[in-house]
Design an enzyme around this catalytic site. Structure first.
Site, PDB file in Angstrom:
ATOM      1  CB  ILE A   1      -0.943   0.012   1.232  1.00  0.00           C
ATOM      2  CG1 ILE A   1      -1.809   1.277   1.272  1.00  0.00           C
ATOM      3  CG2 ILE A   1      -0.203  -0.136   2.546  1.00  0.00           C
ATOM      4  CD1 ILE A   1      -2.909   1.249   2.372  1.00  0.00           C
ATOM      5  CB  SER A   2       1.175   4.202  -2.180  1.00  0.00           C
ATOM      6  OG  SER A   2       1.182   3.474  -3.387  1.00  0.00           O
ATOM      7  CD  GLN A   3       5.945   8.081   2.023  1.00  0.00           C
ATOM      8  OE1 GLN A   3       6.568   7.749   1.009  1.00  0.00           O
ATOM      9  NE2 GLN A   3       6.298   9.094   2.773  1.00  0.00           N
TER      10      GLN A   3
END
Ligand code: SAH
Length: 210
Positions: free
Chosen positions: A59-61
């Site tokens: 999951i992206s930052q």
């Protein structure tokens, strides 16, 4: 650990890093990030960091989600947005709060099954998910006012460039692992303008559905 205080700390951090779009900040505040990760990681969901979501994906930052979304919104709210790399669906949910319709493609079927359930629970009605190869785009719903790619390729896939509307913006990480730039391409009557937004670190965009 998923308390209001932890969440507010993340919001403050985003603002300090230049996220200023009021509607975007509202969306980031209202979509709970902890429901997008495994329970064992929920306590870390409001840290400004990427987290594993299984199948070797992440999951992206939060900052990167916000930065990409803000870059997409600058210059006017897009009506139709194509996202490549649905993953856990967090970026998809944020987009759905802000634009007209979101079309999102994921190549790993097992990730998508879980994501469908999760996004269903959030009752966001303007999300359309597809299992397939994002390199091909989703021509049935083109042209898109915005395209957001959440995995990195050496070059922007040409079919995606074709599916971008005139005046539309495409946000994507480009380059090899360890040396990626987050870029924004804007389609003009004559071609495309290219801006480098910042350095990035994404998982690779892979060909074919899995
Ligand atoms: N926005 C997502 C990012 C997930 S990581 C999130 O925050 O959860 C990138 C995702 O892109 C992975 O789920 C990966 O499977 C997917 N992906 C990689 N290549 C792809 C392709 N060609 N087509 C569609 N999805 C792809």
């Amino acid at each position: 650990m998923t308390s209001q205080r932890t969440r507010e700390r993340l919001m403050k951090r985003l603002e300090e890093q230049g996220i200023s779009d009021v509607a975007l900040l509202h969306a980031m505040r209202s979509i709970p990030r902890h429901i997008f990760v495994d329970e064992a990681l929920a306590s870390r969901a409001y840290e400004d960091t990427a987290l594993p979501i299984g199948q070797g994906q992440t999951i992206s930052q939060p900052y990167i989600v916000a930065r990409m979304t803000q870059a997409l919104l600058e210059g006017g709210t897009p009506q139709r947005v194509l996202e490549i790399g649905t993953g856990c669906g967090y970026q998809t949910a944020i987009l759905a709060c802000l634009v007209g319709e979101v079309y999102s493609i994921e190549r790993i079927a097992s990730l998508l099954t879980e994501t469908r359930r999760r996004l269903g629970e959030l009752k966001l009605r303007n999300i359309h998910l597809k299992h397939g190869d994002g390199y091909l785009g989703w021509p049935q719903h083109a042209a898109y006012d915005g395209i957001l790619i959440t995995a990195a390729a050496a070059e922007i896939p040409p079919l995606l460039l074709e599916q971008l509307a005139e005046g539309g913006r495409l946000i994507a990480p480009v380059g090899p692992a360890g040396a990626q730039d987050l870029i924004r391409l804007t389609r003009t009557r004559e071609g495309y303008t290219r801006e480098v937004l910042e350095r990035a670190s994404f998982v690779p965009l892979l060909g074919g559905a899995a």
